[in-house]
Design a protein around this motif. Structure first.
Motif, mmCIF file in Angstrom:
data_model
loop_
_atom_site.group_PDB
_atom_site.id
_atom_site.type_symbol
_atom_site.label_atom_id
_atom_site.label_comp_id
_atom_site.label_asym_id
_atom_site.label_seq_id
_atom_site.Cartn_x
_atom_site.Cartn_y
_atom_site.Cartn_z
ATOM 1 N N UNK A 1 60.608 18.840 116.174
ATOM 2 C CA UNK A 1 60.767 19.705 117.352
ATOM 3 C C UNK A 1 61.777 19.079 118.319
ATOM 4 N N UNK A 2 61.579 17.787 118.600
ATOM 5 C CA UNK A 2 62.435 17.120 119.593
ATOM 6 C C UNK A 2 63.870 16.970 119.084
ATOM 7 N N UNK A 3 64.030 16.930 117.765
ATOM 8 C CA UNK A 3 65.375 16.746 117.198
ATOM 9 C C UNK A 3 66.163 18.051 117.217
ATOM 10 N N UNK A 4 65.483 19.161 117.496
ATOM 11 C CA UNK A 4 66.169 20.457 117.445
ATOM 12 C C UNK A 4 66.537 20.915 118.864
ATOM 13 N N UNK A 5 67.815 21.060 119.098
ATOM 14 C CA UNK A 5 68.274 21.373 120.466
ATOM 15 C C UNK A 5 67.733 22.720 120.939
ATOM 16 N N UNK A 6 67.620 23.710 120.044
ATOM 17 C CA UNK A 6 67.121 25.031 120.474
ATOM 18 C C UNK A 6 65.650 24.941 120.869
ATOM 19 N N UNK A 7 64.879 24.146 120.131
ATOM 20 C CA UNK A 7 63.460 23.983 120.476
ATOM 21 C C UNK A 7 63.338 23.269 121.820
ATOM 22 N N UNK A 8 64.090 22.188 121.957
ATOM 23 C CA UNK A 8 64.032 21.435 123.232
ATOM 24 C C UNK A 8 64.433 22.326 124.407
ATOM 25 N N UNK A 9 65.406 23.210 124.149
ATOM 26 C CA UNK A 9 65.948 24.018 125.243
ATOM 27 C C UNK A 9 64.903 24.969 125.840
ATOM 28 N N UNK A 10 63.894 25.310 125.038
ATOM 29 C CA UNK A 10 62.875 26.247 125.537
ATOM 30 C C UNK A 10 62.202 25.731 126.807
ATOM 31 N N UNK A 11 62.158 24.405 126.983
ATOM 32 C CA UNK A 11 61.560 23.842 128.207
ATOM 33 C C UNK A 11 62.325 24.329 129.438
ATOM 34 N N UNK A 12 63.636 24.517 129.280
ATOM 35 C CA UNK A 12 64.445 24.969 130.424
ATOM 36 C C UNK A 12 64.192 26.429 130.774
ATOM 37 N N UNK A 13 63.631 27.163 129.837
ATOM 38 C CA UNK A 13 63.379 28.587 130.085
ATOM 39 C C UNK A 13 61.994 28.829 130.679
ATOM 40 N N UNK A 14 61.242 27.763 130.858
ATOM 41 C CA UNK A 14 59.886 27.881 131.410
ATOM 42 C C UNK A 14 59.977 28.044 132.921
ATOM 43 N N UNK A 15 59.084 28.871 133.479
ATOM 44 C CA UNK A 15 59.130 29.107 134.926
ATOM 45 C C UNK A 15 58.459 27.966 135.686
ATOM 46 N N UNK A 16 59.116 27.509 136.756
ATOM 47 C CA UNK A 16 58.536 26.443 137.578
ATOM 48 C C UNK A 16 57.212 26.898 138.193
ATOM 49 N N UNK A 17 57.203 28.139 138.681
ATOM 50 C CA UNK A 17 55.973 28.652 139.291
ATOM 51 C C UNK A 17 54.850 28.734 138.247
#
Ligand SMILES: Cc1ncc(COP(=O)(O)O)c(C=O)c1O
Length: 422
Positions: free
Chosen positions: A287-303
């Protein structure tokens, strides 16, 4: 430069004390709900069908959310705080998710093994796309949460449905069971991923340790990864049932196990977009080695992450109150439908969803039970056909509503059946 992220193993303290929880007031507010109130709120569940139709379909609760969650959102509104996710917030959400697993289910999870992502279905998509054999089919036990059946095609994959074994009620055995031989055969035939939903939407079963171990044995033998969707794990209704995380079973191979969960069902905040993917061992490394998987964290809402912390850390009394309340709704529906000829109810041990097998009803040709109950007495449930082949005579009833609405719902169902039978 020092990292702003708190040391591993610590969780930032709340900036304000959690509001006190008042169970009696909470229950009274649930009791006071009416269809008119719900229609004014305008959720999807109550706005899809016009007229005097009770919204008892999509998996939203009518019960609001925990005061701790409301508080955190109100503070953000007051402060005009809608920015990007601070590292401390992401850390806190991951740490609270790990702590929740340990405290509620005895599963020790390292914070490093928890990733944030917007929702459970984006986790499923990422696992199919990046962590299964190219082109391999996805195995889905049915009846299944509807998107499990359609998402594989978005990735050019076939969905292999494995119908549950269903038994007649009253034997003491669970009404719905995984067909382990069917799963074995689907894996042997080249299946590349098993979707394991526990607690099981739509039948509300909480899987046993023996079933989970049997799945783990099949996964290891065929080297097929398991996507454990445990989004309903904070909704155990039956005091006799215990949620066991699949990944916590010693037989589950960490290299082949992805768990997805969220506070979104148990605290009714799916629109806030913060789920968690838990993986260790080879699955975590992949999971961590895959940039697209890692990127999903950036799409998570702060709220959403703040709300998840408020829910998992400070909202457990509210969640317990909801579970007790929904369980009472389930008992009410079971009593009212007991003896109604042609309708067999599966009372859920987990989830807030009940499964109705209406194959004994003398419905007009071509009319499904869900259509009949929506048009005739005005109760909108989910159509069984959407949950897999062979469930056309079933429907799914959402029990997460106020007592008055539940009484009205079940009265409408009972009266409609008696009119149907003339
Ligand atoms: C079993 C199951 N998985 C996933 C979801 C959707 O979750 P999310 O909104 O996090 O994608 C639902 C929603 O009802 C569900 O019941």
């Amino acid at each position: 430069m020092t990292s702003p992220i708190p040391a591993q193993g610590t969780v930032p303290e709340p900036t304000a004390p959690a509001p006190a929880f008042d169970a009696a007031r909470t229950r009274a507010a649930f009791d006071a709900l009416t269809p008119e109130v719900m229609r004014r709120r305008g959720s999807l569940k109550w706005s899809m069908y016009s007229g005097d139709v009770i919204g008892a379909w999509v998996a939203e609760m009518d019960l609001g959310t925990a005061p701790s969650v409301t508080d955190v959102i109100q503070r953000a509104v007051t402060d005009g705080s809608y920015g990007y996710m601070a590292p401390e917030t992401a850390w806190a959400a991951r740490a609270e998710a790990a702590r929740f697993q340990a405290e509620e289910f005895g599963w020790q999870v390292s914070v490093d093994d928890v990733s944030l992502l917007p929702d459970v279905l984006s986790a499923l998509g990422a696992v199919i796309a990046h962590h299964t054999r190219a082109g391999s089919p996805v195995i889905v036990p049915t009846p299944a949460y509807m998107p499990f059946l359609s998402i594989p095609a978005l990735y050019g994959r076939e969905c292999v449905q494995v119908p549950a074994l269903s038994r007649a009620g009253g034997t003491g055995a669970p009404r719905w069971e995984l067909d382990l031989d069917g799963i074995d055969a689907a894996m042997a035939a080249g299946g590349g991923l098993l979707v394991l939903c526990n607690p099981w939407n739509p039948v509300g079963r909480v899987l046993s340790a023996a079933e989970l171990d049997a799945v783990a044995e099949l996964s290891a033998r065929h080297h097929v990864p398991v996507f454990a969707d445990e989004i309903h794990s904070s909704l155990i209704l039956d005091a006799q049932a215990t949620h066991i995380p699949y990944a916590s079973r010693p037989a589950a191979d960490p290299d082949l196990t992805f768990t997805a969960t969220a506070a979104s069902k148990g605290w009714n905040i799916p629109g806030l977009k913060c789920a968690q993917l838990i993986a260790s061992g080879g699955a975590r490394r992949a999971w961590d080695a895959n940039a697209r998987c890692r990127y999903l964290a950036n799409e998570t809402a702060a709220l959403g992450a703040q709300a998840a912390v408020a829910a998992l850390r400070d909202g457990r009394e509210w969640n317990a109150c909801v579970r007790e309340y929904v369980h009472a709704n389930a008992v009410l529906v079971a009593q009212a439908l007991d003896g109604v000829d042609g309708v067999e109810l599966t009372v859920p041990s987990g989830t807030y969803l009940a499964w109705l097998d209406c194959s004994g009803l003398p419905l007009p040709d071509g009319v499904s039970p869900a259509e009949f109950f929506r048009r005739e007495p005005g109760v909108a449930m989910n159509d069984g056909a959407a949950f897999g082949s062979g469930y056309e005579a079933c429907c799914r009833l959402n029990l997460a509503t106020g007592r008055g609405i539940e009484e009205l719902t079940v009265q409408r169902l009972v009266d409609a059946v008696s009119r149907l039978r003339g």
